[in-house]
Design an enzyme around this catalytic site. Structure first.
Site, PDB file in Angstrom:
ATOM      1  N   GLU A 143       0.807  -1.173  -0.098  1.00  0.00           N
ATOM      2  CA  GLU A 143       0.012  -0.007   0.050  1.00  0.00           C
ATOM      3  C   GLU A 143       0.845   1.186   0.179  1.00  0.00           C
ATOM      4  OE1 GLU A 143      -2.382   1.860  -0.015  1.00  0.00           O
ATOM      5  OE2 GLU A 143      -4.317   0.900   0.340  1.00  0.00           O
TER       6      GLU A 143
ATOM      7  N   ASN B 270      -5.219   6.268   7.539  1.00  0.00           N
ATOM      8  CA  ASN B 270      -5.129   5.251   6.331  1.00  0.00           C
ATOM      9  C   ASN B 270      -4.334   5.775   5.013  1.00  0.00           C
ATOM     10  OD1 ASN B 270      -6.152   4.249   3.852  1.00  0.00           O
ATOM     11  ND2 ASN B 270      -6.777   2.674   5.390  1.00  0.00           N
TER      12      ASN B 270
ATOM     13  N   ASN C 153     -11.240   6.705   2.784  1.00  0.00           N
ATOM     14  CA  ASN C 153      -9.986   5.829   2.587  1.00  0.00           C
ATOM     15  C   ASN C 153      -8.944   6.934   1.659  1.00  0.00           C
ATOM     16  OD1 ASN C 153      -7.934   3.602   1.670  1.00  0.00           O
ATOM     17  ND2 ASN C 153      -9.607   2.399   2.183  1.00  0.00           N
TER      18      ASN C 153
ATOM     19  N   ASP D  61      -9.818   1.992  -3.585  1.00  0.00           N
ATOM     20  CA  ASP D  61      -9.206   2.074  -2.478  1.00  0.00           C
ATOM     21  C   ASP D  61      -8.266   3.301  -2.550  1.00  0.00           C
ATOM     22  OD1 ASP D  61      -7.399   1.880  -0.212  1.00  0.00           O
ATOM     23  OD2 ASP D  61      -7.128  -0.586  -0.650  1.00  0.00           O
TER      24      ASP D  61
END
Length: 311
Positions: A48, A134, A191, A244
């Site tokens: 990520e 996040n 997100n 995402d």
């Protein structure tokens, strides 16, 4: 010396994946006919938070579950940038060239200077700990905008099980110069974040579909002169999967992760093209000059070369 995870060398072709698909003639002008996905690294656990870090000349990204921040060099080397992380997820580069992190485990924002010095930036809102920051982006004025869903509280392999101190999932603006912290929006599970090129629109994804809700949506918020957000509008509901992480190019096009790969949308949500990936992808970012797109996808860091970057 940092731990070497991959020696210098060429990238690996990705077999059995469809080539990019143009759904609008404008996308075909950006994607060279011979462009194909390549694998730069394939030994992570859950990738990520990719970002190009100019101060180091590397692509930095998180292996959340492997608890490392990794760095890919243009010669193909992959090294450990930060080891034994507190489940770092999203990263960005601030106006001073520092690498800013979202920490699931410690539930805060932190940063690493190019010389390796680490410091905490902010970890509470009105005395309560965040859920699990996040994703984070840096605005032109140096403020850091970040999302705070609950994933680190509910997924032990990506954080630590706990109840929320706050009782909401929100987006915040933090000014490192003044230490001012403002809650600017609330969503089901906020997100990914990205600004339009002029900074007047903030894009936020809601991925609450992954946590029992129905959000699989990219929202656009107008950013007012006082840095508050106006009424949101729906840009797109992404299928399959959820949007995402995302990034925005100099044209204002939105490049978003999904279950099918990277979907490319115009600012009004018109679908322009698709870059298929072998697995569900989590995030993406551009390299220098928007000449290359980097994509994180489970154990992999992928890349694909683009054309027609900024003049």
């Amino acid at each position: 010396m940092p731990d070497l995870l991959r020696p210098a060398g060429p990238s690996d072709p990705v077999p059995h994946v469809d080539p990019p698909q143009a759904q609008d003639p404008r996308f075909a002008a950006v994607m060279p006919p011979a462009a194909r996905l390549v694998a730069l690294y394939d030994q992570a656990v859950f990738c990520e938070g990719p970002v190009w870090w100019p101060a180091r000349g590397i692509l930095a990204w998180s292996d959340i579950e492997g608890r490392r921040v990794l760095g890919w060099h243009p010669d193909g080397r992959v090294e450990v940038v930060i080891d034994a992380t507190p489940f770092i997820n999203g990263n960005t580069v601030d106006r001073d060239g520092h690498l800013v992190h979202c920490e699931h485990g410690n539930r805060r924002l932190s940063r690493t200077r190019p010389d390796g010095h680490y410091e905490v930036l902010v970890e509470t809102y009105r005395g309560d700990r965040f859920n699990s920051p996040n994703d984070v982006v840096c605005a032109a004025d140096g403020a850091l905008w970040f999302s705070d869903p609950a994933y680190g509280l509910t997924t032990p392999r990506q954080g630590r099980l706990a109840e929320s101190d706050l009782g909401h999932h929100s987006v915040y603006r933090f000014d490192p110069a003044s230490a001012a912290l403002t809650r600017v929006a609330e969503l089901g599970q906020p997100n990914g974040l990205a600004f339009a090129p002029d900074g007047r629109t903030l894009y936020v994804t809601d991925t609450s579909r992954t946590a029992g809700g129905d959000g699989h949506t990219i929202y656009a918020y107008p950013v007012a002169a006082d840095q508050t957000l106006g009424e949101r509008r729906v840009v797109a509901e992404v299928e399959p999967g959820v949007p995402d992480g995302l990034c925005v190019d100099h044209r204002g096009w939105i490049w978003t992760s999904s279950e099918a790969g990277i979907q490319v949308l115009s600012a009004d949500g018109h679908r322009l093209g698709l870059i298929p990936t072998p697995q569900v992808c989590s995030n993406c970012c551009f390299g220098p000059g928007e000449a290359r797109l980097f994509i994180t996808s489970k154990a992999h860091l992928y890349a694909i070369d683009l054309a027609a970057g900024p003049g």
